[in-house]
Design a protein around this motif. Structure first.
Motif, PDB file in Angstrom:
ATOM      1  N   ARG A  61       0.856  -1.202   0.098  1.00  0.00           N
ATOM      2  CA  ARG A  61       0.012  -0.004  -0.076  1.00  0.00           C
ATOM      3  C   ARG A  61       0.894   1.296  -0.073  1.00  0.00           C
ATOM      4  O   ARG A  61       1.470   1.450  -1.053  1.00  0.00           O
ATOM      5  CB  ARG A  61      -0.904   0.095   1.152  1.00  0.00           C
ATOM      6  N   ASN A  62       0.853   2.002   1.203  1.00  0.00           N
ATOM      7  CA  ASN A  62       1.810   3.118   1.373  1.00  0.00           C
ATOM      8  C   ASN A  62       2.859   3.023   2.088  1.00  0.00           C
ATOM      9  O   ASN A  62       3.347   4.072   2.433  1.00  0.00           O
ATOM     10  CB  ASN A  62       0.824   4.379   1.305  1.00  0.00           C
ATOM     11  N   ILE A  95       8.951   3.808   6.118  1.00  0.00           N
ATOM     12  CA  ILE A  95       8.295   5.011   5.896  1.00  0.00           C
ATOM     13  C   ILE A  95       6.863   5.001   5.019  1.00  0.00           C
ATOM     14  O   ILE A  95       6.695   4.086   4.354  1.00  0.00           O
ATOM     15  CB  ILE A  95       9.112   5.663   4.722  1.00  0.00           C
ATOM     16  N   VAL A  96       6.137   5.817   5.706  1.00  0.00           N
ATOM     17  CA  VAL A  96       4.673   6.062   5.167  1.00  0.00           C
ATOM     18  C   VAL A  96       4.853   6.603   4.054  1.00  0.00           C
ATOM     19  O   VAL A  96       5.145   8.090   4.221  1.00  0.00           O
ATOM     20  CB  VAL A  96       3.668   6.373   6.235  1.00  0.00           C
ATOM     21  N   LEU A  97       4.372   6.363   2.737  1.00  0.00           N
ATOM     22  CA  LEU A  97       4.549   7.262   1.675  1.00  0.00           C
ATOM     23  C   LEU A  97       3.028   7.912   1.339  1.00  0.00           C
ATOM     24  O   LEU A  97       2.208   7.253   1.601  1.00  0.00           O
ATOM     25  CB  LEU A  97       4.835   6.535   0.444  1.00  0.00           C
ATOM     26  N   ALA A  98       3.348   9.222   0.894  1.00  0.00           N
ATOM     27  CA  ALA A  98       1.969   9.900   0.639  1.00  0.00           C
ATOM     28  C   ALA A  98       1.307   9.381  -0.397  1.00  0.00           C
ATOM     29  O   ALA A  98       1.734   8.733  -1.274  1.00  0.00           O
ATOM     30  CB  ALA A  98       2.385  11.275   0.415  1.00  0.00           C
ATOM     31  N   ASP A  99       0.029   9.534  -0.658  1.00  0.00           N
ATOM     32  CA  ASP A  99      -0.747   9.230  -1.851  1.00  0.00           C
ATOM     33  C   ASP A  99      -0.429   9.842  -2.931  1.00  0.00           C
ATOM     34  O   ASP A  99      -0.654   9.425  -4.011  1.00  0.00           O
ATOM     35  CB  ASP A  99      -2.322   9.396  -1.376  1.00  0.00           C
ATOM     36  N   THR A 100       0.207  10.933  -3.161  1.00  0.00           N
ATOM     37  CA  THR A 100       0.664  11.548  -4.112  1.00  0.00           C
ATOM     38  C   THR A 100       1.936  10.901  -4.886  1.00  0.00           C
ATOM     39  O   THR A 100       2.367  11.444  -5.874  1.00  0.00           O
ATOM     40  CB  THR A 100       1.037  13.174  -3.688  1.00  0.00           C
ATOM     41  N   LEU A 101       2.577   9.943  -4.372  1.00  0.00           N
ATOM     42  CA  LEU A 101       3.564   9.197  -4.965  1.00  0.00           C
ATOM     43  C   LEU A 101       3.181   8.094  -5.750  1.00  0.00           C
ATOM     44  O   LEU A 101       2.246   7.209  -5.340  1.00  0.00           O
ATOM     45  CB  LEU A 101       4.535   8.982  -3.916  1.00  0.00           C
ATOM     46  N   ASP A 102       3.850   7.861  -6.856  1.00  0.00           N
ATOM     47  CA  ASP A 102       3.738   6.590  -7.572  1.00  0.00           C
ATOM     48  C   ASP A 102       4.652   5.392  -7.293  1.00  0.00           C
ATOM     49  O   ASP A 102       5.871   5.217  -7.587  1.00  0.00           O
ATOM     50  CB  ASP A 102       4.084   7.210  -8.983  1.00  0.00           C
ATOM     51  N   THR A 103       3.869   4.688  -6.217  1.00  0.00           N
ATOM     52  CA  THR A 103       4.764   3.372  -5.751  1.00  0.00           C
ATOM     53  C   THR A 103       4.846   2.425  -6.797  1.00  0.00           C
ATOM     54  O   THR A 103       5.566   1.485  -6.435  1.00  0.00           O
ATOM     55  CB  THR A 103       4.004   2.866  -4.448  1.00  0.00           C
TER      56      THR A 103
END
Length: 143
Positions: A61-62, A95-103
């Motif tokens: 997920r993120n 690290i929790v990645l923001a929803d604005t990043l393309d994982t």
């Protein structure tokens, strides 16, 4: 023989000996830098002495998880250690990645003991212009 001049270094060494090295169930933290560079988010982890095969990168997920293991160097039988300060064991960072990043398009590079992850900013998060509709579409309401 090695000579030390820093009186606090011995205290640091003793603290490291009392604390066991990181294990897969209780890993130690690793140093990192994070910054934005253009249309990418860059995260760099310091992992000197770790082989690329001993690094594990997961995204669920993120949540980004990086784990690495620094193993002892093979030594000949006649080697007598005088000083050992480089930490061994397992290191991890989440690290929790923001929803604005393309994982889906993360790129990883490992060079000179530094793991660098480049995470693109998602198209939906980039600034864009919005056109304004013309006057012809407006209707007047009379009452």
């Amino acid at each position: 023989m090695l000579m030390r001049t820093d009186p606090f270094r011995e205290l640091d060494r003793l603290a490291q000996q009392l604390m066991s090295p990181g294990t897969w169930s209780r890993p130690s933290a690793m140093a990192m830098d994070a910054y934005r560079e253009g249309d990418e988010y860059v995260v760099a982890f310091d992992l000197p002495g770790v082989s690329a095969e001993a690094i594990d990168i997961d995204v669920e997920r993120n949540m980004l998880t990086v784990k690495a293991e620094r193993r002892p160097m093979p030594k000949a039988d006649d080697v007598q250690m005088e000083l050992s300060e480089r930490p061994l064991g397992v290191f991890s960072r989440q690290i929790v990645l923001a929803d604005t990043l393309d994982t889906e398009h993360i790129e990883a590079d490992y060079d000179a003991g530094v793991l660098t992850l480049r995470i693109p900013i998602a198209e939906r998060a980039k600034p864009r212009k919005i056109a304004i509709g013309g006057q012809a579409n407006r209707k007047e309401i009379s009452g």
